[in-house]
Structures are given as structure tokens and as C-alpha cells.
Design a protein around this motif. Structure first.
Motif, PDB file in Angstrom:
ATOM      1  N   GLY A 151      -2.659 -11.195 -36.171  1.00  0.00           N
ATOM      2  CA  GLY A 151      -4.250 -11.128 -35.599  1.00  0.00           C
ATOM      3  C   GLY A 151      -4.325  -9.886 -34.773  1.00  0.00           C
ATOM      4  N   GLY A 152      -3.642  -8.449 -35.417  1.00  0.00           N
ATOM      5  CA  GLY A 152      -3.975  -7.697 -34.399  1.00  0.00           C
ATOM      6  C   GLY A 152      -2.293  -6.694 -33.989  1.00  0.00           C
ATOM      7  N   ALA A 153      -1.840  -7.819 -33.451  1.00  0.00           N
ATOM      8  CA  ALA A 153      -1.223  -7.137 -32.303  1.00  0.00           C
ATOM      9  C   ALA A 153      -0.099  -6.288 -33.240  1.00  0.00           C
ATOM     10  CB  ALA A 153       0.011  -8.602 -31.880  1.00  0.00           C
ATOM     11  N   THR A 154       0.169  -6.055 -34.033  1.00  0.00           N
ATOM     12  CA  THR A 154       1.017  -4.498 -34.658  1.00  0.00           C
ATOM     13  C   THR A 154       0.396  -3.593 -35.203  1.00  0.00           C
ATOM     14  OG1 THR A 154       0.003  -5.733 -36.973  1.00  0.00           O
ATOM     15  CG2 THR A 154       2.808  -6.880 -36.097  1.00  0.00           C
ATOM     16  N   LEU A 155      -0.983  -3.832 -34.944  1.00  0.00           N
ATOM     17  CA  LEU A 155      -1.574  -2.849 -34.776  1.00  0.00           C
ATOM     18  C   LEU A 155      -2.366  -2.086 -33.626  1.00  0.00           C
ATOM     19  CD1 LEU A 155      -4.526  -3.899 -36.707  1.00  0.00           C
ATOM     20  CD2 LEU A 155      -2.261  -2.869 -38.303  1.00  0.00           C
ATOM     21  N   ARG A 156      -2.454  -3.101 -32.822  1.00  0.00           N
ATOM     22  CA  ARG A 156      -3.243  -2.700 -31.605  1.00  0.00           C
ATOM     23  C   ARG A 156      -2.438  -2.576 -30.934  1.00  0.00           C
ATOM     24  NH1 ARG A 156      -7.237  -7.004 -33.115  1.00  0.00           N
ATOM     25  NH2 ARG A 156      -9.803  -5.185 -34.056  1.00  0.00           N
ATOM     26  N   MET A 157      -0.910  -3.305 -30.322  1.00  0.00           N
ATOM     27  CA  MET A 157       0.300  -2.979 -29.494  1.00  0.00           C
ATOM     28  C   MET A 157       0.829  -1.593 -30.105  1.00  0.00           C
ATOM     29  SD  MET A 157       2.120  -6.482 -28.899  1.00  0.00           S
ATOM     30  CE  MET A 157       3.205  -6.454 -28.038  1.00  0.00           C
ATOM     31  N   ALA A 158       0.610  -0.914 -31.008  1.00  0.00           N
ATOM     32  CA  ALA A 158       1.273   0.486 -31.248  1.00  0.00           C
ATOM     33  C   ALA A 158       0.696   1.453 -30.813  1.00  0.00           C
ATOM     34  CB  ALA A 158       1.234   0.378 -32.788  1.00  0.00           C
ATOM     35  N   GLU A 159      -1.675   1.237 -31.144  1.00  0.00           N
ATOM     36  CA  GLU A 159      -1.743   2.056 -30.629  1.00  0.00           C
ATOM     37  C   GLU A 159      -2.367   2.214 -29.003  1.00  0.00           C
ATOM     38  OE1 GLU A 159      -6.159   2.945 -28.881  1.00  0.00           O
ATOM     39  OE2 GLU A 159      -5.422   0.628 -29.878  1.00  0.00           O
ATOM     40  N   ARG A 160      -2.410   0.833 -28.729  1.00  0.00           N
ATOM     41  CA  ARG A 160      -2.334   1.499 -26.859  1.00  0.00           C
ATOM     42  C   ARG A 160      -1.050   1.751 -26.314  1.00  0.00           C
ATOM     43  NH1 ARG A 160      -5.892  -2.478 -25.333  1.00  0.00           N
ATOM     44  NH2 ARG A 160      -7.519  -3.250 -26.837  1.00  0.00           N
ATOM     45  N   ALA A 161      -0.334   1.525 -27.009  1.00  0.00           N
ATOM     46  CA  ALA A 161       1.454   1.655 -25.585  1.00  0.00           C
ATOM     47  C   ALA A 161       2.587   2.776 -26.692  1.00  0.00           C
ATOM     48  CB  ALA A 161       2.302   0.469 -25.851  1.00  0.00           C
ATOM     49  N   GLY A 162       2.243   2.920 -27.903  1.00  0.00           N
ATOM     50  CA  GLY A 162       3.361   3.090 -28.949  1.00  0.00           C
ATOM     51  C   GLY A 162       4.327   2.685 -29.257  1.00  0.00           C
ATOM     52  N   ALA A 163       4.606   3.586 -30.430  1.00  0.00           N
ATOM     53  CA  ALA A 163       5.573   2.262 -31.592  1.00  0.00           C
ATOM     54  C   ALA A 163       7.152   1.841 -30.807  1.00  0.00           C
ATOM     55  CB  ALA A 163       6.063   2.483 -33.114  1.00  0.00           C
ATOM     56  N   GLY A 164       7.440   2.831 -29.836  1.00  0.00           N
ATOM     57  CA  GLY A 164       8.849   2.309 -29.498  1.00  0.00           C
ATOM     58  C   GLY A 164       8.393   0.815 -28.571  1.00  0.00           C
ATOM     59  N   ASN A 165       7.476   1.696 -27.458  1.00  0.00           N
ATOM     60  CA  ASN A 165       6.622   0.062 -26.671  1.00  0.00           C
ATOM     61  C   ASN A 165       6.374  -1.358 -27.597  1.00  0.00           C
ATOM     62  OD1 ASN A 165       7.402   1.389 -24.249  1.00  0.00           O
ATOM     63  ND2 ASN A 165       6.019   2.452 -24.170  1.00  0.00           N
ATOM     64  N   ALA A 166       5.927  -0.669 -28.180  1.00  0.00           N
ATOM     65  CA  ALA A 166       5.265  -2.252 -29.069  1.00  0.00           C
ATOM     66  C   ALA A 166       6.367  -2.593 -29.496  1.00  0.00           C
ATOM     67  CB  ALA A 166       3.726  -1.841 -29.896  1.00  0.00           C
ATOM     68  N   LEU A 167       6.778  -2.275 -30.258  1.00  0.00           N
ATOM     69  CA  LEU A 167       8.336  -2.527 -30.925  1.00  0.00           C
ATOM     70  C   LEU A 167       9.526  -3.819 -29.775  1.00  0.00           C
ATOM     71  CD1 LEU A 167       8.781  -0.248 -34.263  1.00  0.00           C
ATOM     72  CD2 LEU A 167       8.067  -2.626 -34.415  1.00  0.00           C
ATOM     73  N   LEU A 168       9.385  -2.886 -29.237  1.00  0.00           N
ATOM     74  CA  LEU A 168      10.625  -3.589 -27.844  1.00  0.00           C
ATOM     75  C   LEU A 168       9.247  -5.130 -27.760  1.00  0.00           C
ATOM     76  CD1 LEU A 168      12.147  -3.383 -25.699  1.00  0.00           C
ATOM     77  CD2 LEU A 168      10.283  -2.503 -24.391  1.00  0.00           C
ATOM     78  N   HIS A 169       8.788  -5.588 -27.737  1.00  0.00           N
ATOM     79  CA  HIS A 169       7.843  -6.589 -27.259  1.00  0.00           C
ATOM     80  C   HIS A 169       8.059  -7.773 -28.498  1.00  0.00           C
ATOM     81  CE1 HIS A 169       7.810  -5.439 -23.358  1.00  0.00           C
ATOM     82  NE2 HIS A 169       6.918  -4.614 -23.319  1.00  0.00           N
ATOM     83  N   LEU A 170       7.085  -6.720 -29.328  1.00  0.00           N
ATOM     84  CA  LEU A 170       7.494  -7.989 -31.288  1.00  0.00           C
ATOM     85  C   LEU A 170       8.030  -8.418 -31.112  1.00  0.00           C
ATOM     86  CD1 LEU A 170       4.985  -5.625 -32.813  1.00  0.00           C
ATOM     87  CD2 LEU A 170       4.343  -7.093 -31.626  1.00  0.00           C
ATOM     88  N   LEU A 171       9.335  -7.408 -31.600  1.00  0.00           N
ATOM     89  CA  LEU A 171      10.996  -7.372 -31.938  1.00  0.00           C
ATOM     90  C   LEU A 171      11.914  -8.300 -31.076  1.00  0.00           C
ATOM     91  CD1 LEU A 171      11.747  -4.239 -33.830  1.00  0.00           C
ATOM     92  CD2 LEU A 171      10.298  -6.147 -34.673  1.00  0.00           C
ATOM     93  N   THR A 172      11.250  -8.580 -30.075  1.00  0.00           N
ATOM     94  CA  THR A 172      12.114  -9.125 -29.110  1.00  0.00           C
ATOM     95  C   THR A 172      11.100 -10.663 -29.057  1.00  0.00           C
ATOM     96  OG1 THR A 172      11.581  -8.457 -27.077  1.00  0.00           O
ATOM     97  CG2 THR A 172      13.229  -7.099 -27.997  1.00  0.00           C
ATOM     98  N   GLY A 173      10.185 -10.586 -28.603  1.00  0.00           N
ATOM     99  CA  GLY A 173       9.705 -11.805 -28.907  1.00  0.00           C
ATOM    100  C   GLY A 173      10.176 -12.054 -26.815  1.00  0.00           C
ATOM    101  N   ASP A 174       9.978 -11.215 -26.288  1.00  0.00           N
ATOM    102  CA  ASP A 174      10.436 -11.726 -24.497  1.00  0.00           C
ATOM    103  C   ASP A 174       9.302 -11.272 -23.922  1.00  0.00           C
ATOM    104  OD1 ASP A 174       9.403  -8.689 -24.705  1.00  0.00           O
ATOM    105  OD2 ASP A 174      11.014  -7.795 -23.509  1.00  0.00           O
ATOM    106  N   GLU A 175       9.355 -12.491 -22.888  1.00  0.00           N
ATOM    107  CA  GLU A 175       8.279 -12.108 -21.837  1.00  0.00           C
ATOM    108  C   GLU A 175       8.019 -11.443 -21.043  1.00  0.00           C
ATOM    109  OE1 GLU A 175       7.505 -16.693 -20.634  1.00  0.00           O
ATOM    110  OE2 GLU A 175       7.972 -15.840 -19.150  1.00  0.00           O
ATOM    111  N   PHE A 176       6.394 -11.177 -20.453  1.00  0.00           N
ATOM    112  CA  PHE A 176       6.616  -9.610 -20.184  1.00  0.00           C
ATOM    113  C   PHE A 176       5.860  -9.863 -18.913  1.00  0.00           C
ATOM    114  CE2 PHE A 176       4.690  -8.846 -24.095  1.00  0.00           C
ATOM    115  CZ  PHE A 176       4.111  -7.886 -23.405  1.00  0.00           C
ATOM    116  N   GLY A 177       5.191  -9.270 -17.824  1.00  0.00           N
ATOM    117  CA  GLY A 177       4.110  -9.714 -16.684  1.00  0.00           C
ATOM    118  C   GLY A 177       3.332  -8.655 -17.088  1.00  0.00           C
ATOM    119  N   ALA A 178       2.255  -8.719 -15.786  1.00  0.00           N
ATOM    120  CA  ALA A 178       1.091  -8.191 -15.459  1.00  0.00           C
ATOM    121  C   ALA A 178       1.683  -6.922 -15.152  1.00  0.00           C
ATOM    122  CB  ALA A 178       0.404  -8.769 -14.855  1.00  0.00           C
TER     123      ALA A 178
END
Length: 268
Positions: A151-178
Motif C-alpha cells: 500500500g505504498g510503505a516500501t515507496l514512501r518510507m524510503a522517500e521520507r526517511a532514506g533506504a536504511g531507516n525504511a528497511l530497518l522497520h520494514l525488514l524487522t517489523g518492529d514497533e516504534f513510537g511517535a
């Protein structure tokens, strides 16, 4: 607006001035989305664009949580068949650029709180401005379910935060806060839970007071720059400015400046 919801959930809508308030209503299931709810959400987004009096959409949720994401048992058959939940021809709420859907023209402001998983993140990233409660719990956890975020997370997370930050959360599925979501530019403001809807409505009202044609043109030009680059966006400057400068709203903007009063825009 009726706050009770059937077990399968629903999307409630309410017109408030120039705003279309859109409420995810299945709090007993942490607002988990069924296919029927997703179709209703797509219909609400399409209505926002189709009704001239509506200028801004506001996406909120009933109860303590924004959404736990897709109700996978009800969505799995659609995924296996390769079917989309949103009807073709209208606006697709996550707007990942699929063929057969219209591009949303008008802005959407989102209030998120509590659990905001998977589809919840994708809906807020597809919107325009996001206000988050400081109790938000975010997770893009599709990899934990054996699927991929589409639904766009792989596109927009990288665009907003950079590939490393996006992949950190996309590949671990971890929970993070506000605070992390704010650091990554996934949200624009963080406030206490009791203030999140009020702050969101205030921003939406402020946008709705501006010239509607200019708001739409500005939003689409930003998206053009993101998706096609600065040069493509700049190519539209002259034609867009000529079109806007000939509008009744542009004339009203000049009059209000000369007369030192708030402008009264009509969208024409």
C-alpha cells in the motif's frame, strides 16, 4: 454521526463546513479493516474529490486506536486471487499508482493514535499532513505474516526517511513510537492523545480557508517533484500560474490584500 458499529465495521462520514470527516469505526477490533470497510473508505475519498463544496478530508478513528491494519482472514482470499478491495475508477486510499484508479486531488489530514499498524501507516503516508498522539505504536509488520507491504510503505518510507531507516522497520517489523515517526518524517506533529483530533481539525480548517484551486495545484506540484523530479515539476510552473492568476479566487486574493481583510474564496 453514529458511533456504534457492526461487527464487520464501517466508515462513517460527516460534512462539517468545507471538511469531510471520515471515521474508521470498528473499535471492538482495534479498527481492523475488512474489505467492506476498505470499499467504503475508497468511496469517501472519491466523494471528497467529486463534491465541489468539499475542500479537505480529515481521516480519524473511533476508540483508542487508529487501526491494527488489515483483517487478514477476510483479506487473504482477495490477495490470493490478486483482486483489489477498492473499486476501479475511483480514488484508491493508499494511492500507490496502480492503473485504473484516479489520483486524489484534494488534501487529506490524518489523526493517528494508539495502535497504528500496516495499513494505518500506509494511509497516513499517502495523506498530506499527519498529527500523531504521543501514545502511538507503529509497526509495518507484513514480513511477520509472510507477505509484503503493497500500500505504498516500501515507496514512501524510503522517500521520507532514506533506504536504511525504511528497511530497518520494514525488514524487522518492529514497533516504534511517535518520536521515531517524527524523526523519520512520517508524521508532522506529535501531541497528547486528548488533543490529536482538535489539532488535526484546526490544520484542516486552516487549509480549507485557502484558495481551493491553488491548494490542489500546489499539492499536485509537490507530488510531481517527488515522483518525477524537480525539472518535471518546474515545467508546470508557468502554465499553472497563468491558469490560477486568471481565476476569480486570484482576483479575490488581490482585493483582500488591498482591502486588508481575509479573503473569501469560492474555488472558481
Amino acid at each position: 454521526m453514529n458511533t456504534s458499529a457492526p461487527d464487520e465495521g464501517r466508515i462513517d462520514t460527516e460534512v462539517r463546513g468545507h471538511l469531510l470527516l471520515i471515521t474508521i469505526n470498528r473499535p471492538a477490533k482495534r479498527n481492523g479493516f475488512t474489505p467492506a470497510m476498505y470499499r467504503q473508505l475508497a468511496a469517501a475519498y472519491t466523494r471528497l474529490d467529486d463534491e465541489p463544496a468539499l475542500r479537505v478530508g480529515v481521516l480519524m478513528a473511533a476508540g483508542d486506536h487508529f487501526t491494527a491494519g488489515l483483517d487478514l482472514p477476510t483479506f487473504a482470499p482477495l490477495m490470493q486471487r490478486g483482486e483489489q478491495a477498492a473499486p476501479a475508477g475511483g480514488v484508491e486510499p493508499t494511492e500507490p499508482g496502480m492503473a485504473g484508479y484516479r489520483r486524489r486531488q484534494k488534501p487529506v489530514v490524518v489523526a493517528v493514535k494508539g495502535i497504528t499498524y500496516t495499513l494505518g501507516i500506509e494511509l497516513m503516508l499517502a495523506a498530506d499532513v499527519v498529527v500523531a498522539a504521543d501514545n502511538c505504536r507503529f509497526s509495518q509488520l507484513e514480513v511477520k505474516r509472510g507477505i509484503m507491504a503493497t500500500g505504498g510503505a516500501t515507496l514512501r518510507m524510503a522517500e521520507r526517511a532514506g533506504a536504511g531507516n525504511a528497511l530497518l522497520h520494514l525488514l524487522t517489523g518492529d514497533e516504534f513510537g511517535a518520536a521515531e515517526a517524527l524523526r523519520l518524517n512520517f508524521v508532522q506533529k506529535v501531541v497528547p492523545p486528548a488533543q490529536v483530533e482538535q489539532e488535526t481539525l484546526q490544520i484542516a480548517e486552516q487549509i480549507a480557508q485557502q484558495a481551493p484551486l491553488a491548494v490542489v495545484a500546489t499539492r499536485l506540484n509537490v507530488l510531481k517533484a517527488i515522483e518525477h523530479g524537480p525539472l518535471a515539476a518546474m515545467e508546470e510552473f508557468e502554465a499553472t500560474q497563468q491558469r490560477l492568476s486568471r481565476s476569480e479566487d486570484a482576483a479575490e486574493g488581490v482585493r483582500s490584500f488591498v482591502e486588508r481583510r481575509p479573503a473569501k474564496f469560492t474555488g472558481r
